[in-house]
Design a protein around this motif. Structure first.
Motif, PDB file in Angstrom:
ATOM      1  N   UNK A 229      -6.417   2.706  12.399  1.00 30.45           N
ATOM      2  CA  UNK A 229      -5.464   3.003  11.344  1.00 30.45           C
ATOM      3  C   UNK A 229      -5.936   4.143  10.464  1.00 30.45           C
ATOM      4  N   UNK A 230      -5.773   3.989   9.159  1.00 34.17           N
ATOM      5  CA  UNK A 230      -6.165   5.040   8.230  1.00 34.17           C
ATOM      6  C   UNK A 230      -6.469   4.451   6.856  1.00 34.17           C
ATOM      7  N   UNK A 231      -7.506   4.986   6.227  1.00 37.80           N
ATOM      8  CA  UNK A 231      -7.815   4.640   4.843  1.00 37.80           C
ATOM      9  C   UNK A 231      -7.046   5.588   3.933  1.00 37.80           C
ATOM     10  N   UNK A 232      -6.620   5.080   2.784  1.00 41.33           N
ATOM     11  CA  UNK A 232      -6.152   6.011   1.754  1.00 41.33           C
ATOM     12  C   UNK A 232      -7.001   5.812   0.507  1.00 41.33           C
ATOM     13  N   UNK A 233      -7.198   6.886  -0.213  1.00 40.86           N
ATOM     14  CA  UNK A 233      -8.026   6.881  -1.417  1.00 40.86           C
ATOM     15  C   UNK A 233      -7.301   7.616  -2.536  1.00 40.86           C
ATOM     16  N   UNK A 234      -7.272   6.995  -3.697  1.00 48.57           N
ATOM     17  CA  UNK A 234      -6.829   7.653  -4.914  1.00 48.57           C
ATOM     18  C   UNK A 234      -7.865   7.322  -5.983  1.00 48.57           C
ATOM     19  N   UNK A 235      -7.703   7.845  -7.168  1.00 47.78           N
ATOM     20  CA  UNK A 235      -8.645   7.537  -8.237  1.00 47.78           C
ATOM     21  C   UNK A 235      -8.567   6.066  -8.642  1.00 47.78           C
ATOM     22  N   UNK A 236      -7.410   5.450  -8.364  1.00 48.50           N
ATOM     23  CA  UNK A 236      -7.203   4.067  -8.786  1.00 48.50           C
ATOM     24  C   UNK A 236      -7.541   3.039  -7.715  1.00 48.50           C
ATOM     25  N   UNK A 237      -7.356   3.382  -6.441  1.00 48.29           N
ATOM     26  CA  UNK A 237      -7.535   2.384  -5.396  1.00 48.29           C
ATOM     27  C   UNK A 237      -7.849   3.013  -4.050  1.00 48.29           C
ATOM     28  N   UNK A 238      -8.296   2.165  -3.122  1.00 51.13           N
ATOM     29  CA  UNK A 238      -8.507   2.591  -1.742  1.00 51.13           C
ATOM     30  C   UNK A 238      -8.252   1.397  -0.833  1.00 51.13           C
ATOM     31  N   UNK A 239      -7.800   1.677   0.386  1.00 53.14           N
ATOM     32  CA  UNK A 239      -7.462   0.586   1.288  1.00 53.14           C
ATOM     33  C   UNK A 239      -7.367   1.085   2.722  1.00 53.14           C
ATOM     34  N   UNK A 240      -7.720   0.233   3.668  1.00 55.31           N
ATOM     35  CA  UNK A 240      -7.511   0.521   5.081  1.00 55.31           C
ATOM     36  C   UNK A 240      -6.156  -0.050   5.489  1.00 55.31           C
ATOM     37  N   UNK A 241      -5.300   0.817   5.996  1.00 54.02           N
ATOM     38  CA  UNK A 241      -3.996   0.378   6.497  1.00 54.02           C
ATOM     39  C   UNK A 241      -4.110   0.306   8.019  1.00 54.02           C
ATOM     40  N   UNK A 242      -4.019  -0.887   8.604  1.00 52.35           N
ATOM     41  CA  UNK A 242      -4.237  -1.053  10.051  1.00 52.35           C
ATOM     42  C   UNK A 242      -3.279  -0.229  10.898  1.00 52.35           C
ATOM     43  N   UNK A 243      -3.780   0.214  12.053  1.00 54.97           N
ATOM     44  CA  UNK A 243      -2.949   0.951  12.987  1.00 54.97           C
ATOM     45  C   UNK A 243      -2.158   0.006  13.878  1.00 54.97           C
ATOM     46  N   UNK A 244      -1.435   0.584  14.835  1.00 58.20           N
ATOM     47  CA  UNK A 244      -0.618  -0.195  15.768  1.00 58.20           C
ATOM     48  C   UNK A 244      -1.261  -0.131  17.156  1.00 58.20           C
ATOM     49  N   UNK A 245      -1.217  -1.241  17.850  1.00 55.37           N
ATOM     50  CA  UNK A 245      -1.804  -1.303  19.189  1.00 55.37           C
ATOM     51  C   UNK A 245      -0.912  -0.596  20.201  1.00 55.37           C
ATOM     52  N   UNK A 246      -1.524   0.308  20.970  1.00 57.62           N
ATOM     53  CA  UNK A 246      -0.818   0.980  22.062  1.00 57.62           C
ATOM     54  C   UNK A 246      -1.553   0.615  23.347  1.00 57.62           C
ATOM     55  N   UNK A 247      -0.900  -0.131  24.215  1.00 54.37           N
ATOM     56  CA  UNK A 247      -1.557  -0.602  25.433  1.00 54.37           C
ATOM     57  C   UNK A 247      -1.726   0.482  26.479  1.00 54.37           C
ATOM     58  N   UNK A 248      -0.838   1.462  26.459  1.00 51.48           N
ATOM     59  CA  UNK A 248      -0.897   2.516  27.472  1.00 51.48           C
ATOM     60  C   UNK A 248      -0.760   3.886  26.808  1.00 51.48           C
TER      61      UNK A 248
END
Length: 316
Positions: A229-248
C-alpha cells in the motif's frame, strides 16, 4: 483545468513473445510516458487535464498526439518539432515476472523542450501542477523548464505535485539525487516510491523517510510501498493505507502513474487524505492487471466497484 503536467511521451514497442528481445520478430505499438499516463488517468476519472510537450514531425508523433487527444487530454500546448524525432522505447518480456525497458530517446523532440514552451496563463488556471523527476533528467533546457514551471505555479498559488520517478539510466546518481531533493523542497505534495526515498536520503525506515520528506516543506507526503500500500504523512498524522491484492500481475509498468492519478483524483473530489490514498492504491492495482502503460487505467465506476468488492471480477 484541474491539472497541468508536462514531459516526454514515447512510442512503446512490446514484443508478442517472451524471452530475449533479440529473438522477437513481432511487436505491438502503443504509447507511454509518466506524465501523459497520469493525465489520461485523470481524464478517465472525469477530470480535466492538460499535457505540455513536444513530438517529432513524423508519423509516430502524429499518431501519439492523436491518441492522447482521443483520451480527452488537452494537447493544445504540445508543439510539433521538425528538427528532432519522437522518442521510442521497448519492453523486453524476459519472463512472466521480469520486464526490462530500453529507451531510445537521446536527441528526441521532447528533450529539446525549454522554458519558452510554457504558457504562464495556462498553468495559472490549474488547481495542480504535476511534475515528474524524469523531465529534468532529459536535458539542461528541460531542467530549466521545470524550475520555471515551479516559479509560475508559486506565483499563482497553484499547488505543485512532485513524483520523483527516478530513472537512473538518464543521469548520474549524484546529479539525480541533488535535483530530486531540490524539486522536493518546492513541492506541496510529494509522491515517492520507497526505493526512491532510500535513494534520496539513504534511510530505510519508512516512518523516518516520511519525516525527512516533510522537513523539505510539503504539506503531504505519500510513500508508496508496493503491494503493501502506501503511507501518508502530514504534520498532524501518519498512517499506512493497505494496498489491494492482485493475484495475477500482467504488467507493473505505469502503476505508479496510475496511483498518482487516483490520489490526485481523490484530492480533487475533496476526499480525506486516507481515502485519496486508498483510491490511488486501487487505480495502481488495476493498472497492473492489463498490458500497456495506459490500457489498464480505469474509469470511475471500475474504481468504485474495485474498492467496494476487490475480490470480485472487475471485467478486465
Amino acid at each position: 483545468m484541474d491539472v497541468v503536467t508536462f514531459g516526454e511521451t514515447m512510442v512503446l514497442f512490446t514484443p508478442e513473445s517472451t524471452g530475449l528481445m533479440r529473438y522477437a520478430n513481432n511487436y505491438t505499438r502503443k504509447f507511454g510516458g509518466a506524465e501523459s499516463n497520469y493525465a489520461i488517468g485523470l481524464t478517465r476519472l472525469g477530470h480535466k487535464a492538460g499535457w505540455i510537450s513536444r513530438v517529432g514531425d513524423d508519423e509516430l508523433g502524429k499518431a501519439m498526439l492523436s491518441f492522447i487527444r482521443g483520451e480527452a487530454v488537452d494537447v493544445s500546448r504540445v508543439k510539433i518539432d521538425n528538427t528532432a524525432p519522437t522518442g521510442l522505447y521497448f519492453k523486453e518480456l524476459r519472463s512472466s515476472t521480469e520486464i526490462r525497458v530500453e529507451y531510445y530517446r537521446k536527441g528526441s523532440a521532447a528533450s529539446q523542450m525549454n522554458k519558452a514552451d510554457l504558457d504562464e496563463d495556462y498553468i495559472s488556471k490549474a488547481m495542480y501542477l504535476h511534475i515528474s523527476g524524469i523531465t529534468p533528467a532529459l536535458s539542461e533546457s528541460c531542467y530549466e523548464m521545470v524550475t520555471k514551471a515551479i516559479k509560475i505555479a508559486k506565483q499563482h498559488a497553484v499547488k505543485v505535485i512532485f513524483d520523483p520517478n527516478l530513472r537512473k539510466k538518464l543521469w548520474s546518481e549524484e546529479k539525480a539525487r541533488k535535483v530530486l531533493l531540490e524539486i522536493a523542497s518546492y513541492a506541496d505534495i510529494i509522491l515517492p516510491g520507497y526505493d526512491e526515498g532510500v535513494f534520496m536520503y539513504g534511510e530505510k525506515d519508512p516512518n523516518k523517510l516520511g519525516e525527512l520528506f516533510l522537513q523539505q516543506g510539503p504539506s503531504i507526503v505519500v510513500l508508496k510501498v508496493g503491494a503493501k500500500g502506501a503511507y501518508y504523512f502530514t504534520k498532524e498524522e501518519s498512517k499506512l493505507v493497505p494496498g489491494f491484492t492482485v493475484n495475477n500481475v500482467v504488467d507493473p509498468v505505469g502503476a505508479g502513474d496510475g496511483f498518482a492519478a487516483g490520489f490526485t483524483s481523490g484530492l480533487l473530489k475533496g476526499f480525506s487524505i486516507e481515502k485519496a490514498v486508498q483510491r490511488g492504491n486501487a487505480v495502481g492495482a488495476l493498472v497492473t492487471m492489463v498490458s500497456g502503460d495506459v490500457e489498464g487505467l480505469p474509469e470511475e465506476h471500475e474504481v468504485e466497484r474495485f474498492i467496494n468488492s476487490p475480490t470480485e471480477d472487475v471485467s478486465r
